[in-house]
Scaffold this motif. Structure first.
Motif, PDB file in Angstrom:
ATOM      1  N   PHE A  27      30.431  -6.312 -51.170  1.00  0.00           N
ATOM      2  CA  PHE A  27      29.277  -5.696 -50.537  1.00  0.00           C
ATOM      3  C   PHE A  27      28.203  -5.435 -51.578  1.00  0.00           C
ATOM      4  O   PHE A  27      28.428  -5.567 -52.787  1.00  0.00           O
ATOM      5  N   GLY A  28      27.010  -5.100 -51.107  1.00  0.00           N
ATOM      6  CA  GLY A  28      25.893  -4.836 -51.998  1.00  0.00           C
ATOM      7  C   GLY A  28      25.310  -3.455 -51.783  1.00  0.00           C
ATOM      8  O   GLY A  28      25.362  -2.910 -50.678  1.00  0.00           O
ATOM      9  N   TYR A  30      21.673  -1.856 -52.961  1.00  0.00           N
ATOM     10  CA  TYR A  30      20.367  -1.823 -53.626  1.00  0.00           C
ATOM     11  C   TYR A  30      20.330  -2.680 -54.890  1.00  0.00           C
ATOM     12  O   TYR A  30      20.077  -2.196 -55.998  1.00  0.00           O
ATOM     13  N   GLY A  31      20.604  -3.967 -54.728  1.00  0.00           N
ATOM     14  CA  GLY A  31      20.497  -4.896 -55.845  1.00  0.00           C
ATOM     15  C   GLY A  31      21.716  -4.991 -56.738  1.00  0.00           C
ATOM     16  O   GLY A  31      21.688  -5.729 -57.727  1.00  0.00           O
ATOM     17  N   MET A  32      22.791  -4.282 -56.395  1.00  0.00           N
ATOM     18  CA  MET A  32      24.024  -4.355 -57.179  1.00  0.00           C
ATOM     19  C   MET A  32      25.138  -4.900 -56.283  1.00  0.00           C
ATOM     20  O   MET A  32      25.351  -4.409 -55.178  1.00  0.00           O
ATOM     21  N   ASP A  33      25.822  -5.943 -56.757  1.00  0.00           N
ATOM     22  CA  ASP A  33      26.874  -6.616 -55.989  1.00  0.00           C
ATOM     23  C   ASP A  33      28.244  -6.113 -56.433  1.00  0.00           C
ATOM     24  O   ASP A  33      28.559  -6.149 -57.628  1.00  0.00           O
ATOM     25  N   TRP A  34      29.060  -5.720 -55.445  1.00  0.00           N
ATOM     26  CA  TRP A  34      30.341  -5.089 -55.721  1.00  0.00           C
ATOM     27  C   TRP A  34      31.480  -5.868 -55.079  1.00  0.00           C
ATOM     28  O   TRP A  34      31.316  -6.510 -54.056  1.00  0.00           O
ATOM     29  N   VAL A  35      32.662  -5.756 -55.700  1.00  0.00           N
ATOM     30  CA  VAL A  35      33.885  -6.311 -55.144  1.00  0.00           C
ATOM     31  C   VAL A  35      34.971  -5.249 -55.260  1.00  0.00           C
ATOM     32  O   VAL A  35      35.175  -4.678 -56.342  1.00  0.00           O
ATOM     33  N   TRP A  36      35.667  -4.990 -54.136  1.00  0.00           N
ATOM     34  CA  TRP A  36      36.798  -4.052 -54.131  1.00  0.00           C
ATOM     35  C   TRP A  36      38.083  -4.873 -54.151  1.00  0.00           C
ATOM     36  O   TRP A  36      38.326  -5.706 -53.277  1.00  0.00           O
ATOM     37  N   LEU A  37      38.920  -4.637 -55.182  1.00  0.00           N
ATOM     38  CA  LEU A  37      40.197  -5.330 -55.338  1.00  0.00           C
ATOM     39  C   LEU A  37      41.326  -4.329 -55.124  1.00  0.00           C
ATOM     40  O   LEU A  37      41.655  -3.554 -56.033  1.00  0.00           O
ATOM     41  N   GLU A  42      40.559  -1.600 -58.298  1.00  0.00           N
ATOM     42  CA  GLU A  42      39.331  -1.645 -59.087  1.00  0.00           C
ATOM     43  C   GLU A  42      38.132  -1.914 -58.183  1.00  0.00           C
ATOM     44  O   GLU A  42      38.180  -2.793 -57.320  1.00  0.00           O
ATOM     45  N   MET A  43      37.057  -1.172 -58.425  1.00  0.00           N
ATOM     46  CA  MET A  43      35.767  -1.433 -57.801  1.00  0.00           C
ATOM     47  C   MET A  43      34.878  -2.029 -58.893  1.00  0.00           C
ATOM     48  O   MET A  43      34.580  -1.366 -59.892  1.00  0.00           O
ATOM     49  N   LEU A  44      34.461  -3.280 -58.699  1.00  0.00           N
ATOM     50  CA  LEU A  44      33.774  -4.005 -59.755  1.00  0.00           C
ATOM     51  C   LEU A  44      32.362  -4.376 -59.342  1.00  0.00           C
ATOM     52  O   LEU A  44      32.151  -4.926 -58.258  1.00  0.00           O
ATOM     53  N   CYS A  45      31.401  -4.125 -60.223  1.00  0.00           N
ATOM     54  CA  CYS A  45      30.022  -4.570 -60.037  1.00  0.00           C
ATOM     55  C   CYS A  45      29.812  -5.795 -60.918  1.00  0.00           C
ATOM     56  O   CYS A  45      30.120  -5.779 -62.108  1.00  0.00           O
ATOM     57  N   PRO A  58      26.484   5.171 -54.545  1.00  0.00           N
ATOM     58  CA  PRO A  58      27.234   4.917 -53.308  1.00  0.00           C
ATOM     59  C   PRO A  58      28.541   4.164 -53.553  1.00  0.00           C
ATOM     60  O   PRO A  58      29.552   4.439 -52.906  1.00  0.00           O
ATOM     61  N   ALA A  59      28.531   3.217 -54.468  1.00  0.00           N
ATOM     62  CA  ALA A  59      29.742   2.458 -54.757  1.00  0.00           C
ATOM     63  C   ALA A  59      30.777   3.329 -55.468  1.00  0.00           C
ATOM     64  O   ALA A  59      31.983   3.192 -55.229  1.00  0.00           O
TER      65      ALA A  59
END
Length: 242
Positions: A27-28, A30-37, A42-45, A58-59
Motif C-alpha cells: 500500500f501507499g 502520501y508518496g511512500m510505498d509500503w509492504v507488510w510481510l 516487518e513493515m517495509l518502505c 500512518p504506516a
C-alpha cells in the motif's frame, strides 16, 4: 545496462511478491510505498524519494496495530534521512547492489572485460537442486520465483531464491535473494554451486542479467562469479516493543 533503479524496482517487486503469497499487503501513504510481510513481521518502505510525517506515521501506526517486530526503510543513498533519525530509526546494513550478465555458455569474458555467468559454466554440483514448494512465493502463477536448496548428504546446508518480476518492460532481469549457507557448511563451494544453479535457471527462463544485494562478507564470492558492484544503498530500522 542494469541500473540502480532496476535493482531497487526488482527488490520492491520481490517483497510485493512475498506479501502476495503469504497474506501480506502492499500500500501507499502520501508518496511512500509500503509492504507488510507477516511471516517476518516487518513493515517495509521501499525507496521513497522523500521522508515525510504524512507518509511515515500512518504506516508506523499500522505496523503497531498488526504486531510488527520492526519497521524498515530501504533508501537510495542520495535521499535525506533526517526525518527517520527524528523518529528514532537506526542505521542498518547497506545493500551493495551487484549485477552480472548472463552468458549463453561457459564462463567467459565479454568486450568490457566482465566475466559472464552462464549455464554450463561449471560441472553441475549435485548437492544443489531446484525445489518446487507448493506454498509461498514459489507457488505464484505465473511462475516468478524458484528456490535452490543445498544439501550435504541428507543434511540441509543452505538455500537461495531466484526471482523474475513478471512485468519489467523490455529488460530481462532476474534477482537473487536470501542467499544463505549454514556456517558449518561454508567454504565448501556451496555458495558458488547455488549461484551457478540459479544462473542456469534464470537463463532457461529468459533472463539476460542477474542482480543481487550483497553484504561485504559476500563480496568476494559474487565478484568471483562475475558480479560487479554498481552502487550502495542504506536501510533504516525502528524496532517496536514486544
Amino acid at each position: 545496462m542494469v541500473t540502480l533503479a532496476d535493482c531497487e524496482r526488482t527488490q520492491h517487486a520481490w517483497f510485493k511478491a512475498q506479501a502476495a503469497a503469504t497474506g501480506g499487503r502492499a500500500f501507499g501513504t502520501y508518496g511512500m510505498d509500503w509492504v507488510w510481510l507477516p511471516e517476518s513481521r516487518e513493515m517495509l518502505c521501499m525507496f521513497p524519494t522523500e521522508i515525510t510525517d504524512a507518509g511515515l506515521l500512518p504506516a508506523m501506526a499500522e505496523a503497531e496495530r498488526r504486531g510488527a517486530a520492526a519497521v524498515g526503510v530501504w533508501l537510495n543513498a542520495a535521499v535525506n534521512s533526517t526525518e527517520l533519525e527524528r523518529h528514532r530509526f537506526e542505521r542498518g546494513w547497506q545493500p551493495w547492489w551487484m549485477t552480472a550478465p548472463l552468458g549463453p555458455g561457459p564462463v567467459g569474458t565479454d568486450a568490457g572485460g566482465l566475466q559472464e555467468v552462464g549455464p554450463g559454466a561449471r560441472e553441475r554440483d549435485d548437492r544443489v537442486r531446484i525445489d518446487t514448494p507448493t506454498d509461498g512465493v514459489c507457488s505464484l502463477d505465473p511462475p516468478q520465483a524458484w528456490l535452490a536448496t543445498a544439501r550435504n548428504g541428507e543434511e540441509w546446508a543452505g538455500q537461495s531464491y531466484l526471482f523474475m518480476p513478471p512485468e519489467q518492460g523490455a529488460k530481462h532481469l532476474a534477482g537473487i535473494f536470501d542467499m544463505y549457507v549454514a556456517p558449518e557448511h561454508r567454504r565448501d563451494g556451496l555458495g558458488t554451486a547455488l549461484l551457478d544453479c540459479l544462473a542456469e535457471t534464470a537463463s532457461d527462463a529468459g533472463a539476460e542479467h542477474l542482480l543481487l544485494n550483497a553484504t561485504p562478507e559476500g563480496l568476494q564470492l559474487y565478484r568471483g562469479r562475475g558480479f560487479q558492484l554498481i552502487g550502495k544503498g542504506r536501510t533504516w530500522w525502528h524496532h517496536l516493543p514486544q
